[in-house]
Scaffold this motif. Structure first.
Motif, PDB file in Angstrom:
ATOM      1  N   ASP A 111       0.723  -1.068  -0.118  1.00  0.00           N
ATOM      2  CA  ASP A 111       0.180  -0.009  -0.142  1.00  0.00           C
ATOM      3  C   ASP A 111       0.939   1.338  -0.003  1.00  0.00           C
ATOM      4  OD1 ASP A 111      -2.082   1.512  -0.234  1.00  0.00           O
ATOM      5  OD2 ASP A 111      -2.604   1.481   2.133  1.00  0.00           O
ATOM      6  N   PHE A 112       2.018   1.202  -0.846  1.00  0.00           N
ATOM      7  CA  PHE A 112       2.902   2.234  -0.836  1.00  0.00           C
ATOM      8  C   PHE A 112       3.059   2.895  -2.134  1.00  0.00           C
ATOM      9  CE2 PHE A 112       7.435   3.385  -1.838  1.00  0.00           C
ATOM     10  CZ  PHE A 112       7.813   4.233  -0.761  1.00  0.00           C
ATOM     11  N   GLU A 113       3.169   4.133  -2.354  1.00  0.00           N
ATOM     12  CA  GLU A 113       3.053   5.366  -3.598  1.00  0.00           C
ATOM     13  C   GLU A 113       4.104   6.364  -3.313  1.00  0.00           C
ATOM     14  OE1 GLU A 113      -0.156   8.296  -5.399  1.00  0.00           O
ATOM     15  OE2 GLU A 113      -0.711   6.274  -4.950  1.00  0.00           O
ATOM     16  N   ILE A 114       4.935   6.627  -4.520  1.00  0.00           N
ATOM     17  CA  ILE A 114       5.798   7.478  -4.777  1.00  0.00           C
ATOM     18  C   ILE A 114       5.179   8.513  -5.820  1.00  0.00           C
ATOM     19  CG2 ILE A 114       8.357   8.311  -5.148  1.00  0.00           C
ATOM     20  CD1 ILE A 114       8.923   5.373  -4.607  1.00  0.00           C
ATOM     21  N   PRO A 115       4.795   9.662  -5.254  1.00  0.00           N
ATOM     22  CA  PRO A 115       4.064  10.781  -6.152  1.00  0.00           C
ATOM     23  C   PRO A 115       5.242  11.176  -7.055  1.00  0.00           C
ATOM     24  CG  PRO A 115       4.084  11.646  -4.068  1.00  0.00           C
ATOM     25  CD  PRO A 115       4.588  10.033  -3.732  1.00  0.00           C
ATOM     26  N   PRO A 116       4.821  11.762  -8.270  1.00  0.00           N
ATOM     27  CA  PRO A 116       5.848  12.376  -9.415  1.00  0.00           C
ATOM     28  C   PRO A 116       6.446  13.509  -8.749  1.00  0.00           C
ATOM     29  CG  PRO A 116       3.125  12.596  -9.976  1.00  0.00           C
ATOM     30  CD  PRO A 116       3.147  11.757  -8.750  1.00  0.00           C
ATOM     31  N   GLN A 117       5.566  14.245  -7.963  1.00  0.00           N
ATOM     32  CA  GLN A 117       6.326  15.493  -7.375  1.00  0.00           C
ATOM     33  C   GLN A 117       7.387  15.375  -6.684  1.00  0.00           C
ATOM     34  OE1 GLN A 117       3.207  14.777  -7.052  1.00  0.00           O
ATOM     35  NE2 GLN A 117       2.045  16.209  -8.566  1.00  0.00           N
ATOM     36  N   SER A 118       7.646  13.981  -5.916  1.00  0.00           N
ATOM     37  CA  SER A 118       8.823  13.891  -4.826  1.00  0.00           C
ATOM     38  C   SER A 118       9.953  13.335  -5.563  1.00  0.00           C
ATOM     39  CB  SER A 118       8.140  12.624  -3.849  1.00  0.00           C
ATOM     40  OG  SER A 118       7.885  11.354  -4.838  1.00  0.00           O
ATOM     41  N   LYS A 119      10.237  13.025  -6.999  1.00  0.00           N
ATOM     42  CA  LYS A 119      11.252  12.558  -7.445  1.00  0.00           C
ATOM     43  C   LYS A 119      11.203  12.929  -8.893  1.00  0.00           C
ATOM     44  CE  LYS A 119      15.072  10.430  -7.369  1.00  0.00           C
ATOM     45  NZ  LYS A 119      16.294  11.014  -6.559  1.00  0.00           N
ATOM     46  N   LYS A 120      12.236  13.579  -9.469  1.00  0.00           N
ATOM     47  CA  LYS A 120      12.286  13.934 -10.690  1.00  0.00           C
ATOM     48  C   LYS A 120      12.632  12.569 -11.484  1.00  0.00           C
ATOM     49  CE  LYS A 120      11.898  18.504 -11.029  1.00  0.00           C
ATOM     50  NZ  LYS A 120      11.196  19.052 -12.065  1.00  0.00           N
ATOM     51  N   GLY A 121      12.574  12.728 -13.041  1.00  0.00           N
ATOM     52  CA  GLY A 121      12.783  11.506 -13.880  1.00  0.00           C
ATOM     53  C   GLY A 121      14.164  11.122 -13.550  1.00  0.00           C
ATOM     54  N   GLU A 122      14.461   9.685 -13.775  1.00  0.00           N
ATOM     55  CA  GLU A 122      15.467   8.926 -13.392  1.00  0.00           C
ATOM     56  C   GLU A 122      15.768   7.523 -14.317  1.00  0.00           C
ATOM     57  OE1 GLU A 122      16.234   8.050  -9.338  1.00  0.00           O
ATOM     58  OE2 GLU A 122      14.058   7.090  -9.083  1.00  0.00           O
ATOM     59  N   ILE A 123      16.779   7.265 -14.225  1.00  0.00           N
ATOM     60  CA  ILE A 123      16.976   5.810 -14.766  1.00  0.00           C
ATOM     61  C   ILE A 123      17.799   5.038 -13.465  1.00  0.00           C
ATOM     62  CG2 ILE A 123      18.490   4.433 -16.475  1.00  0.00           C
ATOM     63  CD1 ILE A 123      18.549   6.815 -18.526  1.00  0.00           C
ATOM     64  N   THR A 124      17.277   3.908 -13.251  1.00  0.00           N
ATOM     65  CA  THR A 124      17.655   3.200 -12.086  1.00  0.00           C
ATOM     66  C   THR A 124      17.387   1.779 -12.499  1.00  0.00           C
ATOM     67  OG1 THR A 124      17.395   3.207  -9.680  1.00  0.00           O
ATOM     68  CG2 THR A 124      15.441   3.675 -10.846  1.00  0.00           C
ATOM     69  N   ASN A 125      17.238   1.167 -11.302  1.00  0.00           N
ATOM     70  CA  ASN A 125      16.669  -0.323 -11.349  1.00  0.00           C
ATOM     71  C   ASN A 125      15.426  -0.508 -10.131  1.00  0.00           C
ATOM     72  OD1 ASN A 125      18.092  -0.999  -9.200  1.00  0.00           O
ATOM     73  ND2 ASN A 125      19.698  -2.003 -10.391  1.00  0.00           N
ATOM     74  N   VAL A 126      14.869  -1.756 -10.191  1.00  0.00           N
ATOM     75  CA  VAL A 126      13.948  -1.794  -9.078  1.00  0.00           C
ATOM     76  C   VAL A 126      14.408  -1.981  -7.886  1.00  0.00           C
ATOM     77  CG1 VAL A 126      12.270  -3.670  -8.239  1.00  0.00           C
ATOM     78  CG2 VAL A 126      12.547  -3.390 -10.762  1.00  0.00           C
ATOM     79  N   GLU A 127      15.761  -2.554  -7.584  1.00  0.00           N
ATOM     80  CA  GLU A 127      16.317  -2.528  -6.323  1.00  0.00           C
ATOM     81  C   GLU A 127      16.863  -1.110  -5.887  1.00  0.00           C
ATOM     82  OE1 GLU A 127      20.135  -4.847  -4.191  1.00  0.00           O
ATOM     83  OE2 GLU A 127      20.032  -4.656  -6.173  1.00  0.00           O
ATOM     84  N   GLY A 128      17.093  -0.391  -6.813  1.00  0.00           N
ATOM     85  CA  GLY A 128      17.457   0.963  -6.584  1.00  0.00           C
ATOM     86  C   GLY A 128      16.297   1.806  -6.000  1.00  0.00           C
ATOM     87  N   ILE A 129      15.222   1.853  -6.550  1.00  0.00           N
ATOM     88  CA  ILE A 129      14.006   2.276  -6.165  1.00  0.00           C
ATOM     89  C   ILE A 129      13.741   2.134  -4.734  1.00  0.00           C
ATOM     90  CG2 ILE A 129      11.481   2.401  -6.491  1.00  0.00           C
ATOM     91  CD1 ILE A 129      11.710   2.247  -9.271  1.00  0.00           C
ATOM     92  N   LEU A 130      13.908   0.960  -4.500  1.00  0.00           N
ATOM     93  CA  LEU A 130      13.671   0.388  -2.795  1.00  0.00           C
ATOM     94  C   LEU A 130      14.754   1.010  -1.967  1.00  0.00           C
ATOM     95  CD1 LEU A 130      12.535  -3.150  -3.258  1.00  0.00           C
ATOM     96  CD2 LEU A 130      11.033  -1.223  -2.725  1.00  0.00           C
TER      97      LEU A 130
END
Length: 451
Positions: A111-130
């Motif tokens: 039940d977790f969400e990261i809204p667009p305003q909190s983070k600019k565009g990026e290139i990463t991976n799933v582990e990097g997001i967590l």
């Protein structure tokens, strides 16, 4: 008068060290440090195999203050995209993710969400997001424990849950909801279908249009106010639109330079009326065509299967609508409706366009960011597809499945049956109607209030 067709240049040009004319724009702007006027330099450029960006450099000669920024210059796609990926292995954690400025990241299981305003565009991976989420929550914990121990305890529990998720204690789903349509999650089986990854496209609502900077009603009102009054002479034209080619200004989908689109209503024999739009860019040479149905959604869906048995099959006329799924079972290959949009061309032209788009638009399967293994698979796939296009291989089945019933493949034996082509009309399922937006559409007594 200057001929803009010969002088137009791409708005976003490739980033090159030896570019003799980078065309930086200088504008005078106020310094936020001392209040005097400084100079801002703008450079619109394109990073190869990635996207368009705007480089901004500010310098104030009065106080010496300097500032550099980068903003995305990505064009907004016609539809938004919704990407869902099931993460169950360490390989899945390493999937590359391109997140645009407008994308929302969700993990439904938490039940977790990261809204667009909190983070600019990026290139990463799933582990990097967590990892970034965990680091961000841990950073403020010492101060939070001193001021609000109860909230800090709850956040500690959630951090442990995130750590367990990152360590794959249980499979989870990551969702990218991007109204701009410019986000990607790596397909580990590219170019084949990835069973853990699904992608769908949706029409933006008013709020989503405002989020990406599109204000349709406001633009229509401005256009209406600026539109000159038409005289009878201006409006006197052919009554039949099929006899008229309409022209309107637009921007090139490749380099964003000003160009012109031609639009015409035409009728396909043994099928229906369609609207064809063609664009040619004098700046970069890009040519595109798009097709829209002129008859709305059909009563039934259609599934067309062609077995390629002769080189002449590549010359068959094809109308692939924007709602059509394309499959080639012999290559274990399938593309959804959002990959190519609507096209009216030959079978050869469609397959070539599909090959070019698959290898040229997604930075995760081509260019510097693609792993060697993916490049090798894409090269092998392209070779097999090229063999089909050049008629070196026969017996391949090409399937068009269009729940809207607006796709067409030429029957070279018309009006007799084509022995190599099977056309099946079917009743749409609830899922098909949901995808087309028909389940929520009220077509009877729509003027009455539901309650």
């Amino acid at each position: 008068m200057t001929d803009t067709s010969t002088t137009a240049k791409p708005v976003f040009r490739d980033l090159q060290a030896d570019d003799p004319d980078p065309e930086a724009t200088e504008i005078e702007s106020m310094c936020m440090n001392c209040g005097e006027n400084g100079i801002t330099k703008l450079l619109l450029t394109k990073i190869p195999f990635y996207k368009e960006i705007i480089l901004m450099s500010f310098e104030c000669e009065h106080c010496g203050y300097k500032n550099n920024e980068i903003q995305s210059g990505d064009k907004i796609q016609e539809k938004g995209c919704l990407l869902k990926c099931t993460i169950s292995t360490a390989k899945d954690l390493n999937r590359q993710v391109i997140k645009s400025d407008y994308a929302t990241i969700k993990i439904p299981e938490l039940d977790f969400e990261i809204p667009p305003q909190s983070k600019k565009g990026e290139i990463t991976n799933v582990e990097g997001i967590l990892g970034r989420v965990i680091a961000g929550l841990e950073q403020d914990q010492p101060a939070r424990k001193a001021m609000d121990p109860e909230s800090a305890e709850k956040i500690d529990a959630f951090i442990q849950l995130l750590v367990a998720t990152k360590n794959l204690k249980n499979p989870f789903t990551i969702v990218l909801d991007d109204p701009s349509g410019n986000s990607y999650i790596e397909n580990l089986n590219a170019p084949q279908v990835d069973p853990a990854l699904s992608e769908s496209h949706f029409a933006r609502n008013k709020e989503q249009n405002h989020l990406v900077g599109i204000y349709e009603e406001e633009l229509k009102q401005i256009a209406k106010e600026e539109e000159p009054e038409e005289s009878e002479e201006d409006t006197a034209g052919p009554e039949n639109l099929a006899e008229e080619v309409l022209h309107f200004g637009t921007n090139c989908p490749s380099c964003n330079a000003p160009c012109e689109t031609n639009m015409k209503l035409t009728s396909i024999p043994y099928f229906k009326e369609v609207i064809i739009m063609a664009t040619t860019c004098d700046a970069c040479g890009r040519r595109t065509n798009e097709v829209k149905s002129g008859a709305g959604i059909g009563e039934k869906g259609v599934r067309i299967t062609l077995r390629v048995t002769d080189p002449i099959d590549m010359s068959r006329d094809v109308l692939k609508s924007e709602t059509c799924h394309l499959m080639i079972p012999e290559l274990d290959f399938e593309v959804g409706p959002g990959t190519l949009g609507g096209k009216f061309t030959t079978l050869e032209g469609l397959l070539v366009a599909m090959r070019d788009q698959l290898t040229g638009t997604n930075p995760l399967v081509s260019g510097d960011s693609a792993p060697t293994q993916v490049k090798e698979r894409m090269h092998e796939f392209n070779q097999k597809l090229s063999d089909i296009i050049s008629s070196k291989v026969f017996g391949t089945r090409i399937i068009f499945d269009d729940p809207a019933g607006n796709s067409y493949l030429q029957n070279v034996y018309a009006p007799e049956d084509d022995p190599e082509m099977e056309v099946v009309h079917y009743e749409r399922t609830f899922e098909h109607n949901e995808e087309l937006g028909l389940n929520d559409m009220k077509v009877e007594n729509y003027q009455e209030d539901d309650h």
